[in-house]
Design a protein around this motif. Structure first.
Motif, PDB file in Angstrom:
ATOM      1  N   UNK A   1       0.848  -1.198   0.000  1.00  0.00           N
ATOM      2  CA  UNK A   1       0.000   0.000   0.000  1.00  0.00           C
ATOM      3  C   UNK A   1       0.882   1.247   0.000  1.00  0.00           C
ATOM      4  N   UNK A   2       0.265   2.414  -0.210  1.00  0.00           N
ATOM      5  CA  UNK A   2       0.981   3.686  -0.134  1.00  0.00           C
ATOM      6  C   UNK A   2       1.802   3.721   1.164  1.00  0.00           C
ATOM      7  N   UNK A   3       3.103   3.929   1.031  1.00  0.00           N
ATOM      8  CA  UNK A   3       3.967   4.010   2.210  1.00  0.00           C
ATOM      9  C   UNK A   3       4.658   2.713   2.570  1.00  0.00           C
ATOM     10  N   UNK A   4       4.293   1.583   1.916  1.00  0.00           N
ATOM     11  CA  UNK A   4       4.931   0.299   2.250  1.00  0.00           C
ATOM     12  C   UNK A   4       6.416   0.317   1.912  1.00  0.00           C
ATOM     13  N   UNK A   5       7.179  -0.393   2.735  1.00  0.00           N
ATOM     14  CA  UNK A   5       8.585  -0.597   2.412  1.00  0.00           C
ATOM     15  C   UNK A   5       8.692  -1.705   1.374  1.00  0.00           C
ATOM     16  N   UNK A   6       9.497  -1.527   0.352  1.00  0.00           N
ATOM     17  CA  UNK A   6       9.664  -2.543  -0.686  1.00  0.00           C
ATOM     18  C   UNK A   6      10.632  -3.616  -0.195  1.00  0.00           C
ATOM     19  N   UNK A   7      10.487  -4.858  -0.702  1.00  0.00           N
ATOM     20  CA  UNK A   7      11.389  -5.933  -0.276  1.00  0.00           C
ATOM     21  C   UNK A   7      12.858  -5.562  -0.509  1.00  0.00           C
ATOM     22  N   UNK A   8      13.122  -4.846  -1.593  1.00  0.00           N
ATOM     23  CA  UNK A   8      14.468  -4.329  -1.869  1.00  0.00           C
ATOM     24  C   UNK A   8      14.290  -3.060  -2.686  1.00  0.00           C
ATOM     25  N   UNK A   9      15.219  -2.097  -2.581  1.00  0.00           N
ATOM     26  CA  UNK A   9      15.079  -0.862  -3.362  1.00  0.00           C
ATOM     27  C   UNK A   9      15.071  -1.161  -4.867  1.00  0.00           C
ATOM     28  N   UNK A  10      14.299  -0.407  -5.620  1.00  0.00           N
ATOM     29  CA  UNK A  10      14.246  -0.615  -7.069  1.00  0.00           C
ATOM     30  C   UNK A  10      14.702   0.642  -7.811  1.00  0.00           C
ATOM     31  N   UNK A  11      15.278   0.399  -8.967  1.00  0.00           N
ATOM     32  CA  UNK A  11      15.761   1.463  -9.864  1.00  0.00           C
ATOM     33  C   UNK A  11      14.628   1.768 -10.834  1.00  0.00           C
ATOM     34  N   UNK A  12      14.096   2.985 -10.785  1.00  0.00           N
ATOM     35  CA  UNK A  12      12.965   3.349 -11.646  1.00  0.00           C
ATOM     36  C   UNK A  12      13.313   4.612 -12.428  1.00  0.00           C
ATOM     37  N   UNK A  13      14.109   4.455 -13.490  1.00  0.00           N
ATOM     38  CA  UNK A  13      14.594   5.623 -14.224  1.00  0.00           C
ATOM     39  C   UNK A  13      13.488   6.360 -14.967  1.00  0.00           C
ATOM     40  N   UNK A  14      13.766   7.614 -15.288  1.00  0.00           N
ATOM     41  CA  UNK A  14      12.860   8.350 -16.173  1.00  0.00           C
ATOM     42  C   UNK A  14      13.696   9.182 -17.133  1.00  0.00           C
ATOM     43  N   UNK A  15      13.026   9.684 -18.153  1.00  0.00           N
ATOM     44  CA  UNK A  15      13.728  10.544 -19.107  1.00  0.00           C
ATOM     45  C   UNK A  15      13.997  11.880 -18.445  1.00  0.00           C
ATOM     46  N   UNK A  16      15.005  12.584 -18.913  1.00  0.00           N
ATOM     47  CA  UNK A  16      15.198  13.980 -18.511  1.00  0.00           C
ATOM     48  C   UNK A  16      14.421  14.819 -19.507  1.00  0.00           C
TER      49      UNK A  16
END
Ligand code: ATP
Ligand code: MG
Length: 286
Positions: free
Chosen positions: A130-145
């Motif tokens: 849910x909103x605010x949950x800790x993820x099992x491991x950090x994820x890389x979520x890139x975006x364009x500049x």
């Protein structure tokens, strides 16, 4: 007047040419929300963001070194007197066209994506977050500049590979996650959850990765007080959420020019930025 040529003016910062291989990045007190610059400045915001970035560059230097990388800061003191405290002299870099976002907790657009697809980008996640949950491991979520006036766009890892090549894409992901993890550990020790953050990297003339831009500020990160962290709703925060919430409650349509912020909202916003600085660094802001 700063006796240097202006290279660019962003929503929040001015960039000056400080010689062949140097730039002067000057943070103003302007605040932006929903892609608009608000008409009311937040006193001291430029100094808080600059000093927090400088502090983080020092904290993260060992992580960078372990990857054969560096950061772009040359000096925060050798700057023109009229911008003292809110300017950084940096190495001029060839910036890579990727915003390197790391998320350790689900929030905002990450929550929306997860609710739609059960994953974030190409990373599958367990059910029931849910909103605010800790993820099992950090994820890389890139975006364009994004170009000026455009929105950053979420991209998956293959798009990073297409933009910078496989080896460099892999290095960006590993370095982004390592920097996030170390920063989250430091922040947690100071009672702050670093939910997510965005880094920008450039390349030195020798081809090494260099951490650029500002780092781990309330403008580029979500900071939540650890004491009140409780997944299931939007978390209290030291970042811009307070201003966004006020703008929403004011009835502003996000299209017409934004309204002036009342004095109490300005003061409460300044207080959040200063508290983030003081709590993270353990220093008095002055
Ligand atoms: P916005 O107003 O949406 O923030 P912006 O990101 O272009 O637009 P700023 O963040 O104020 O504006 O400007 C900083 C710019 O400088 C960014 O484009 C960033 O990628 C670039 N930059 C940061 N560090 C360096 C560096 N060492 N060398 C070259 N460019 C840099
Ligand atoms: Mg920027």
């Amino acid at each position: 007047m700063i006796g240097l040529p202006l290279v660019a003016r962003g929503k929040v910062r001015e960039i000056y040419d400080a010689g062949a291989d140097r730039l002067l990045l000057v943070a103003s007190d302007r605040i932006s929300a929903y892609d608009h610059v608000l008409p009311t400045p937040i006193p001291d915001k430029g100094r808080v963001l600059t000093q927090l970035s400088v502090w983080w560059f020092e904290q993260l230097a060992p992580v960078l070194a372990s990857f054969g990388a560096t950061h772009h800061l040359i000096s925060a003191s050798d700057v023109p007197a009229e911008v003292a405290g809110r300017a950084m002299l940096v190495r001029r870099l060839e910036m890579l066209p990727v915003e390197c976002v790391a998320r350790g907790y689900l929030s905002g657009s990450g929550t929306a994506e997860y609710q739609r697809t059960g994953s974030i980008r190409d990373v599958a996640l367990p059910a029931g977050l849910v909103e605010g949950s800790r993820l099992p491991a950090p994820v890389f979520t890139p975006s364009t500049k994004a170009e000026v006036g455009e929105h950053d766009e979420a991209i998956d890892f293959s798009a990073v590979v297409a933009a910078v090549g496989a080896a460099r894409a892999e290095a960006l992901r590993e370095l982004t996650l390592a920097l996030y993890s170390r920063a989250a550990e430091i922040a947690y020790g100071a009672g702050i959850v670093l939910a997510d953050t965005k880094f920008e990297f450039g390349v030195s003339s020798g081809g090494a990765l260099v951490l650029g831009d500002e780092v781990l500020t309330p403008d580029s990160s979500r900071f939540w007080p650890a004491a009140t962290w409780s997944p299931g709703s939007v978390q209290p925060s030291f970042d811009k959420q307070y201003v966004r919430d006020w703008l929403t409650s004011s009835g502003w349509d996000r299209v017409s020019p934004p309204p002036e912020l009342p004095a109490d909202v300005v003061a409460a916003t300044r207080e959040r930025y200063v508290t983030a600085y003081e709590q993270l660094t353990g220093r008095r802001f002055g």
